[in-house]
Design an enzyme around this catalytic site. Structure first.
Site, PDB file in Angstrom:
ATOM      1  N   SER A  49      -8.130  -5.594   1.445  1.00  0.00           N
ATOM      2  CA  SER A  49      -9.020  -5.666   2.415  1.00  0.00           C
ATOM      3  C   SER A  49      -9.298  -4.020   2.632  1.00  0.00           C
ATOM      4  O   SER A  49      -8.699  -3.397   3.096  1.00  0.00           O
ATOM      5  CB  SER A  49      -8.447  -6.240   3.772  1.00  0.00           C
ATOM      6  OG  SER A  49      -9.378  -5.746   4.889  1.00  0.00           O
TER       7      SER A  49
ATOM      8  N   HIS B 148     -11.817  -8.062  -0.515  1.00  0.00           N
ATOM      9  CA  HIS B 148     -11.896  -8.494   0.951  1.00  0.00           C
ATOM     10  C   HIS B 148     -12.583  -7.624   1.770  1.00  0.00           C
ATOM     11  O   HIS B 148     -12.150  -6.638   1.985  1.00  0.00           O
ATOM     12  CB  HIS B 148     -10.702  -9.202   1.293  1.00  0.00           C
ATOM     13  CG  HIS B 148     -10.597  -9.949   2.494  1.00  0.00           C
ATOM     14  ND1 HIS B 148     -10.769 -11.344   2.447  1.00  0.00           N
ATOM     15  CD2 HIS B 148     -10.428  -9.589   3.721  1.00  0.00           C
ATOM     16  CE1 HIS B 148     -10.820 -11.727   3.775  1.00  0.00           C
ATOM     17  NE2 HIS B 148     -10.348 -10.664   4.490  1.00  0.00           N
TER      18      HIS B 148
ATOM     19  N   ASP C 195     -14.222  -7.421   5.362  1.00  0.00           N
ATOM     20  CA  ASP C 195     -13.943  -7.807   6.912  1.00  0.00           C
ATOM     21  C   ASP C 195     -15.044  -7.578   7.840  1.00  0.00           C
ATOM     22  O   ASP C 195     -15.154  -6.129   8.121  1.00  0.00           O
ATOM     23  CB  ASP C 195     -12.622  -7.238   7.440  1.00  0.00           C
ATOM     24  CG  ASP C 195     -11.457  -7.948   6.922  1.00  0.00           C
ATOM     25  OD1 ASP C 195     -11.453  -9.308   6.952  1.00  0.00           O
ATOM     26  OD2 ASP C 195     -10.382  -7.339   6.696  1.00  0.00           O
TER      27      ASP C 195
ATOM     28  N   MET D  88     -16.739  -7.696  11.564  1.00  0.00           N
ATOM     29  CA  MET D  88     -16.094  -7.861  12.797  1.00  0.00           C
ATOM     30  C   MET D  88     -17.505  -7.580  13.874  1.00  0.00           C
ATOM     31  O   MET D  88     -18.108  -6.522  13.697  1.00  0.00           O
ATOM     32  CB  MET D  88     -14.954  -6.971  13.292  1.00  0.00           C
ATOM     33  CG  MET D  88     -13.813  -7.548  12.242  1.00  0.00           C
ATOM     34  SD  MET D  88     -12.542  -6.434  12.765  1.00  0.00           S
ATOM     35  CE  MET D  88     -11.420  -6.796  11.314  1.00  0.00           C
TER      36      MET D  88
ATOM     37  N   HIS E  38     -15.607 -11.974   4.562  1.00  0.00           N
ATOM     38  CA  HIS E  38     -14.798 -12.816   5.996  1.00  0.00           C
ATOM     39  C   HIS E  38     -15.585 -12.358   7.175  1.00  0.00           C
ATOM     40  O   HIS E  38     -15.437 -11.117   7.592  1.00  0.00           O
ATOM     41  CB  HIS E  38     -13.346 -12.041   6.100  1.00  0.00           C
ATOM     42  CG  HIS E  38     -12.620 -12.988   7.225  1.00  0.00           C
ATOM     43  ND1 HIS E  38     -11.313 -12.359   7.457  1.00  0.00           N
ATOM     44  CD2 HIS E  38     -12.909 -13.906   8.083  1.00  0.00           C
ATOM     45  CE1 HIS E  38     -10.881 -13.136   8.376  1.00  0.00           C
ATOM     46  NE2 HIS E  38     -11.760 -13.991   8.685  1.00  0.00           N
TER      47      HIS E  38
ATOM     48  N   MET F  62     -16.146 -12.426  11.067  1.00  0.00           N
ATOM     49  CA  MET F  62     -15.253 -12.576  12.239  1.00  0.00           C
ATOM     50  C   MET F  62     -16.583 -12.139  13.163  1.00  0.00           C
ATOM     51  O   MET F  62     -16.148 -11.119  14.166  1.00  0.00           O
ATOM     52  CB  MET F  62     -14.195 -11.600  12.397  1.00  0.00           C
ATOM     53  CG  MET F  62     -13.000 -12.282  11.612  1.00  0.00           C
ATOM     54  SD  MET F  62     -11.674 -10.966  11.148  1.00  0.00           S
ATOM     55  CE  MET F  62     -12.620 -10.042   9.968  1.00  0.00           C
TER      56      MET F  62
ATOM     57  N   MET G 224      -5.218 -17.561   8.761  1.00  0.00           N
ATOM     58  CA  MET G 224      -5.056 -16.167   9.513  1.00  0.00           C
ATOM     59  C   MET G 224      -3.539 -16.206   9.949  1.00  0.00           C
ATOM     60  O   MET G 224      -3.026 -17.040  10.557  1.00  0.00           O
ATOM     61  CB  MET G 224      -5.707 -16.016  10.515  1.00  0.00           C
ATOM     62  CG  MET G 224      -7.485 -16.089  10.391  1.00  0.00           C
ATOM     63  SD  MET G 224      -8.027 -14.690   9.294  1.00  0.00           S
ATOM     64  CE  MET G 224      -7.229 -12.993  10.000  1.00  0.00           C
TER      65      MET G 224
ATOM     66  N   GLY H  10      -6.119  -4.338  11.266  1.00  0.00           N
ATOM     67  CA  GLY H  10      -5.159  -4.561  10.047  1.00  0.00           C
ATOM     68  C   GLY H  10      -3.936  -3.932  10.870  1.00  0.00           C
ATOM     69  O   GLY H  10      -3.751  -3.701  11.753  1.00  0.00           O
TER      70      GLY H  10
ATOM     71  N   ASP I 121      -4.443 -14.228   5.281  1.00  0.00           N
ATOM     72  CA  ASP I 121      -4.879 -13.177   5.492  1.00  0.00           C
ATOM     73  C   ASP I 121      -4.353 -12.509   6.984  1.00  0.00           C
ATOM     74  O   ASP I 121      -4.340 -13.210   8.160  1.00  0.00           O
ATOM     75  CB  ASP I 121      -6.543 -13.326   5.950  1.00  0.00           C
ATOM     76  CG  ASP I 121      -7.267 -12.104   6.191  1.00  0.00           C
ATOM     77  OD1 ASP I 121      -6.465 -10.819   6.171  1.00  0.00           O
ATOM     78  OD2 ASP I 121      -8.420 -12.035   6.582  1.00  0.00           O
ATOM     79  N   GLY I 122      -3.465 -11.420   6.727  1.00  0.00           N
ATOM     80  CA  GLY I 122      -2.826 -10.531   7.806  1.00  0.00           C
ATOM     81  C   GLY I 122      -1.432 -10.683   7.526  1.00  0.00           C
ATOM     82  O   GLY I 122      -0.629 -11.582   7.460  1.00  0.00           O
ATOM     83  N   GLY I 123      -0.783  -9.215   7.608  1.00  0.00           N
ATOM     84  CA  GLY I 123       0.488  -8.980   7.579  1.00  0.00           C
ATOM     85  C   GLY I 123       1.229  -9.361   6.164  1.00  0.00           C
ATOM     86  O   GLY I 123       2.306  -9.620   5.941  1.00  0.00           O
TER      87      GLY I 123
HETATM   88  C1  DX5 Z   1      -7.841  -9.051  10.036  1.00  0.00           C
HETATM   89  C2  DX5 Z   1      -8.701  -9.106   8.828  1.00  0.00           C
HETATM   90  C3  DX5 Z   1      -7.659  -8.917   7.824  1.00  0.00           C
HETATM   91  C4  DX5 Z   1      -6.792  -7.297   7.791  1.00  0.00           C
HETATM   92  C5  DX5 Z   1      -5.445  -7.601   7.149  1.00  0.00           C
HETATM   93  O1  DX5 Z   1      -8.661  -9.490  11.122  1.00  0.00           O
HETATM   94  O2  DX5 Z   1      -9.305 -10.362   8.689  1.00  0.00           O
HETATM   95  O3  DX5 Z   1      -8.337  -8.934   6.472  1.00  0.00           O
HETATM   96  O4  DX5 Z   1      -7.765  -6.404   7.283  1.00  0.00           O
HETATM   97  O5  DX5 Z   1      -4.974  -6.599   7.248  1.00  0.00           O
HETATM   98  P1  DX5 Z   1      -3.273  -6.316   7.047  1.00  0.00           P
HETATM   99  O6  DX5 Z   1      -3.203  -6.584   5.654  1.00  0.00           O
HETATM  100  O7  DX5 Z   1      -3.079  -4.791   7.280  1.00  0.00           O
HETATM  101  O8  DX5 Z   1      -2.570  -7.070   8.018  1.00  0.00           O
HETATM  102 ZN    ZN Z   2     -10.011 -10.867   6.743  1.00  0.00          ZN
END
Ligand code: DX5
Ligand code: ZN
Length: 227
Positions: A12, A37, A39, A41, A70, A72, A141, A148, A177-179
């Site tokens: 990402s 990827h 993001d 927002m 993605h 959001m 998610m 991130g 997606d996430g962590g």
């Molecule tokens: C969160 C995003 C993710 C984010 C993941 O809202 O959609 O794509 O960048 O970041 P990490 O891998 O650091 O959790």
């Molecule tokens: Zn994402």
């Protein structure tokens, strides 16, 4: 864009250097990224703002493979054509972003992109049950979207297992997606995910002038899933 269930790492660029997106995209692809990827927002659907279709169009020429966008944002529908025209291969919208996800997914495919649907951690797998004939990707998610570097929410692994069973032989990717890091990636890969988004776990320790750590980080995630 052909379909297969092999493991794909999708860094990402939320964790990249925002002043150098073009070089960052080229660097992560050279270091072994499968997808990029992106993001988006809006400060409304999620409590953070990144960028829009103009930035996606600007980075597109710097990505050779799949640009995975993605969204959001809410509303989604007025912006679908702009993101498709910006060159998105996959456009993912959140099931929670409005009352008409079915219409949104139709519009994404009509615009010529692959259609993805994302589920927040509090949304059950059953939310996509009547959408499976019209999606190319389901994004689970594993953090609350917006930032991130958050901690992986372990309860989502069971949701991945449920989705994998629901999807069966359909050509639908399951994206996480996430962590995602070398500790959490094997859990979701074993549960049936094939696209792993990772921001901080890929970009940590590297830069456009020192991209080798990106490759080491990508290989560490991939290796953890193989073992
Ligand atoms: C969160 C995003 C993710 C984010 C993941 O809202 O959609 O794509 O960048 O970041 P990490 O891998 O650091 O959790
Ligand atoms: Zn994402």
């Amino acid at each position: 864009m052909s379909f297969d269930r092999s493991l794909k790492i999708a860094p990402s660029i939320l964790s990249a250097d925002f002043a150098n997106f073009g070089m960052e995209c080229a660097a992560i692809e050279a270091q072994g990224a499968d997808w990029v990827h992106v993001d988006v927002m809006d400060g409304h659907f999620v409590p953070n703002i990144t960028f829009g279709p103009a930035t996606c169009a600007a980075i597109r020429p710097h990505i050779q493979g799949v640009m995975d966008v993605h969204l959001m944002i809410a509303p989604v529908d007025p912006y679908i054509d702009a993101f498709a025209q910006a060159g998105a291969d996959v456009i993912t919208a959140h099931v929670e972003a409005g009352p008409h996800i079915h219409r949104t997914l139709q519009a994404i495919r009509a615009a010529g992109a692959k259609a993805g649907v994302a589920l927040n951690p509090g949304t059950p797998a059953s939310a996509v049950e009547y959408l499976l004939d019209m999606v190319d990707l389901v994004c689970v998610m594993t953090v609350n979207p917006g930032f991130g570097g958050q901690k992986f929410i372990h309860s989502q692994v069971e949701k991945v297992r449920q989705l994998r069973a629901m999807i069966g032989d359909r050509p639908i990717h399951i994206e996480i997606d996430g962590g995602v890091d070398p500790t959490t990636a094997p859990l979701v890969a074993a549960a049936g995910a094939d696209v792993l988004v990772a921001g901080s776990a890929v970009f940590r320790g590297g830069s456009v002038t020192n991209p080798a750590p990106y490759g080491e980080n990508i290989r560490a995630i991939r290796g953890a899933c193989a073992g």
